[in-house]
Design a protein around this motif. Structure first.
Motif, PDB file in Angstrom:
ATOM      1  N   THR A  19       0.559  -1.251   0.012  1.00  0.00           N
ATOM      2  CA  THR A  19      -0.065  -0.117  -0.111  1.00  0.00           C
ATOM      3  C   THR A  19       0.914   1.248   0.117  1.00  0.00           C
ATOM      4  O   THR A  19       0.627   2.238  -0.703  1.00  0.00           O
ATOM      5  N   LEU A  20       1.991   1.248   0.766  1.00  0.00           N
ATOM      6  CA  LEU A  20       2.892   2.438   0.830  1.00  0.00           C
ATOM      7  C   LEU A  20       3.424   2.469  -0.552  1.00  0.00           C
ATOM      8  O   LEU A  20       3.748   3.689  -0.963  1.00  0.00           O
ATOM      9  N   THR A  21       3.894   1.462  -1.224  1.00  0.00           N
ATOM     10  CA  THR A  21       4.612   1.399  -2.524  1.00  0.00           C
ATOM     11  C   THR A  21       3.551   2.125  -3.471  1.00  0.00           C
ATOM     12  O   THR A  21       3.989   3.089  -4.497  1.00  0.00           O
ATOM     13  N   ALA A  22       2.337   1.766  -3.502  1.00  0.00           N
ATOM     14  CA  ALA A  22       1.248   2.237  -4.474  1.00  0.00           C
ATOM     15  C   ALA A  22       1.128   3.583  -4.343  1.00  0.00           C
ATOM     16  O   ALA A  22       0.792   4.212  -5.281  1.00  0.00           O
ATOM     17  N   ALA A  23       0.911   4.083  -3.128  1.00  0.00           N
ATOM     18  CA  ALA A  23       0.684   5.418  -2.763  1.00  0.00           C
ATOM     19  C   ALA A  23       1.904   6.380  -3.184  1.00  0.00           C
ATOM     20  O   ALA A  23       1.600   7.432  -3.555  1.00  0.00           O
ATOM     21  N   ASP A  24       3.022   5.920  -3.101  1.00  0.00           N
ATOM     22  CA  ASP A  24       4.179   6.466  -3.674  1.00  0.00           C
ATOM     23  C   ASP A  24       4.329   6.607  -5.037  1.00  0.00           C
ATOM     24  O   ASP A  24       4.604   7.705  -5.591  1.00  0.00           O
ATOM     25  N   GLN A  25       3.817   5.502  -5.813  1.00  0.00           N
ATOM     26  CA  GLN A  25       3.950   5.490  -7.095  1.00  0.00           C
ATOM     27  C   GLN A  25       2.760   6.542  -7.611  1.00  0.00           C
ATOM     28  O   GLN A  25       2.959   7.300  -8.678  1.00  0.00           O
ATOM     29  N   ALA A  26       1.549   6.482  -6.806  1.00  0.00           N
ATOM     30  CA  ALA A  26       0.593   7.655  -7.344  1.00  0.00           C
ATOM     31  C   ALA A  26       0.905   8.909  -7.237  1.00  0.00           C
ATOM     32  O   ALA A  26       0.504   9.839  -8.148  1.00  0.00           O
ATOM     33  N   ALA A  27       1.507   9.225  -6.066  1.00  0.00           N
ATOM     34  CA  ALA A  27       2.077  10.514  -5.914  1.00  0.00           C
ATOM     35  C   ALA A  27       3.243  11.216  -7.012  1.00  0.00           C
ATOM     36  O   ALA A  27       3.076  12.198  -7.425  1.00  0.00           O
ATOM     37  N   LYS A  28       3.956  10.185  -7.197  1.00  0.00           N
ATOM     38  CA  LYS A  28       5.099  10.549  -8.341  1.00  0.00           C
ATOM     39  C   LYS A  28       4.557  10.612  -9.511  1.00  0.00           C
ATOM     40  O   LYS A  28       4.729  11.320 -10.523  1.00  0.00           O
ATOM     41  N   LEU A  29       3.360   9.769 -10.082  1.00  0.00           N
ATOM     42  CA  LEU A  29       2.803   9.932 -11.217  1.00  0.00           C
ATOM     43  C   LEU A  29       1.898  11.140 -11.470  1.00  0.00           C
ATOM     44  O   LEU A  29       1.922  11.775 -12.601  1.00  0.00           O
ATOM     45  N   THR A  30       1.303  11.460 -10.363  1.00  0.00           N
ATOM     46  CA  THR A  30       0.350  12.725 -10.272  1.00  0.00           C
ATOM     47  C   THR A  30       1.442  13.821 -10.672  1.00  0.00           C
ATOM     48  O   THR A  30       1.342  14.822 -11.632  1.00  0.00           O
ATOM     49  N   LYS A  31       2.396  13.942  -9.990  1.00  0.00           N
ATOM     50  CA  LYS A  31       3.608  14.874 -10.241  1.00  0.00           C
ATOM     51  C   LYS A  31       4.033  14.930 -11.691  1.00  0.00           C
ATOM     52  O   LYS A  31       4.210  15.891 -12.220  1.00  0.00           O
ATOM     53  N   MET A  32       4.130  13.823 -12.381  1.00  0.00           N
ATOM     54  CA  MET A  32       4.938  13.700 -13.738  1.00  0.00           C
ATOM     55  C   MET A  32       3.710  14.144 -14.701  1.00  0.00           C
ATOM     56  O   MET A  32       4.044  14.935 -15.472  1.00  0.00           O
ATOM     57  N   GLN A  33       2.467  13.836 -14.380  1.00  0.00           N
ATOM     58  CA  GLN A  33       1.385  14.262 -15.164  1.00  0.00           C
ATOM     59  C   GLN A  33       1.117  15.783 -15.225  1.00  0.00           C
ATOM     60  O   GLN A  33       1.167  16.405 -16.184  1.00  0.00           O
ATOM     61  N   ASP A  34       1.434  16.260 -13.846  1.00  0.00           N
ATOM     62  CA  ASP A  34       1.325  17.558 -13.583  1.00  0.00           C
ATOM     63  C   ASP A  34       2.613  18.561 -14.401  1.00  0.00           C
ATOM     64  O   ASP A  34       2.079  19.575 -15.253  1.00  0.00           O
ATOM     65  N   GLN A  35       3.522  17.746 -14.441  1.00  0.00           N
ATOM     66  CA  GLN A  35       4.755  18.614 -15.216  1.00  0.00           C
ATOM     67  C   GLN A  35       4.506  18.411 -16.751  1.00  0.00           C
ATOM     68  O   GLN A  35       4.754  19.438 -17.497  1.00  0.00           O
TER      69      GLN A  35
END
Length: 360
Positions: A342-358
């Motif tokens: 769950t921690l890994t998935a949450a971290d990936q989701a946060a990074k994915l959101t940041k990448m999409q925002d960029q």
């Protein structure tokens, strides 16, 4: 994203060509490096191939629907099209996750340091339970553990300890464990039945391999040798086998006494010092990249309270992702998979959101 995927496929083809070259077979270091890169890129290429096949299904179904007049056949084509369109989103997300920048330390083994915090003997006892939790988790992963240093209390607790967990991918799974772990329970020494709160700190450091250069000038370190203290076996307490390293620039002090040999204890102490200095260097880089630090689940900072183990309610709560599991016994027995996934998935989701925002 698709430009990156095409680049991955081109690079993978180059690697396969080089691996088939007889000249590569005679260079074991190059062969190993290429095979490692192949292993990293192959899942991306396979997922991209599945995505392209799914896109062909969508295209073919749309084309056939234009010319098909049979009702049953049209219904079958519509179902096939609907399923392929649903799979498109799944494939796109999987590809985005696979293209996220990989932590270069993820494949490394780790050194874990546990220290008792507030709570006296109760904190020391909890420190031992957390140490045992990680050892049992390592056993379930078929990883090896080796004690590096330990300072025990008379009642079976730990003031502090350091140990190595050796296994591919250990850092990728355990890197979210750094921080303050809090326990709430009635201590065995409490006659009034009151719930006490105690804390310990955990630091998870990637083991520094030989390919990473950590310069430690001799003048920066003082080496002291002495007899080991505490419980020890034959020769441990009777010879000057314990080693203490003091690193002047940072004030870091490493004490190693778990081995009978001074040479072995010195090697363990230097290994732990190198890992600590490597982590300090990583933290400097993270501080310089504040956005990256904020996008991650947890900072790895020892002052950050990450998890509470509440015995009266039988629950474990991870405060970073607001996850509560009523499985305290199994978690302390090393069943950490749900927490870590769950921690890994949450971290990936946060990074994915940041990448999409960029990208936008």
């Amino acid at each position: 994203m698709f430009e990156k995927l095409e680049d991955v496929q081109i690079r993978l083809d180059e690697i396969l060509c080089q691996l088939s070259d007889p000249a590569t077979a005679g260079d074991s270091a190059r062969m190993q490096k290429l095979m490692k890169e192949q292993a990293e890129l192959s899942p991306v290429a396979e997922m991209y191939a599945a995505y392209r096949k799914n896109e062909e299904t969508i295209s073919d179904s749309l084309e056939l629907l234009e010319s098909e007049s049979d009702p049953d056949m049209r219904e079958m084509l519509k179902e096939e099209l609907q399923e392929a369109k649903a799979n498109r989103s799944k494939y796109e997300r999987e590809l985005q996750l696979l293209l996220l920048p990989k932590d270069p330390n993820d494949d490394k083994s780790v050194i874990v340091e546990i220290r008792a915090g507030a709570g006296g003997e109760e904190a020391a006892l909890f420190a031992y339970e957390i140490y045992r939790m990680y050892v049992r988790y390592a056993e379930k992963q078929r990883w090896q553990t080796e004690l590096m240093s330990i300072d025990e209390t008379g009642l079976g607790g730990l003031k502090e300890c350091s140990f190595e967990i050796s296994g591919s991918g250990a850092y990728s799974k355990l890197k979210y464990e750094s921080g303050v772990h809090r326990v709430q329970r009635v201590p065995a020494t409490e006659s009034g039945g009151r719930i006490h709160t105690s804390t310990i700190t955990v630091a998870v450091m990637p083991k520094v391999d030989d390919d990473i250069q950590i310069e430690i000038p001799d003048k920066d370190v003082r080496i002291d040798v002495m007899r080991a203290s505490g419980n020890g076996g034959q020769c441990v307490n009777t010879t000057d086998s314990a080693v203490r390293l003091t690193h002047y620039p940072t004030g870091i002090v490493i004490y190693s006494q778990t081995e009978k040999s001074q040479i072995q204890n010195k090697a363990k102490a230097w290994e732990l010092l190198r890992s600590k200095l490597y982590v300090l260097e990583m933290e400097k880089r993270h501080d310089a990249e504040a956005d990256l630090r904020r996008s991650q689940i947890g900072t790895g900072d020892r002052s950050e309270k990450i998890r509470t183990y509440n015995f009266p309610q039988g629950r474990v709560t991870d405060h970073r992702i607001k996850l509560t599991l009523h499985q305290i016994d199994s978690i302390l027995n090393g069943d950490l998979d749900e927490l870590i996934q769950t921690l890994t998935a949450a971290d990936q989701a946060a990074k994915l959101t940041k990448m999409q925002d960029q990208d936008s």
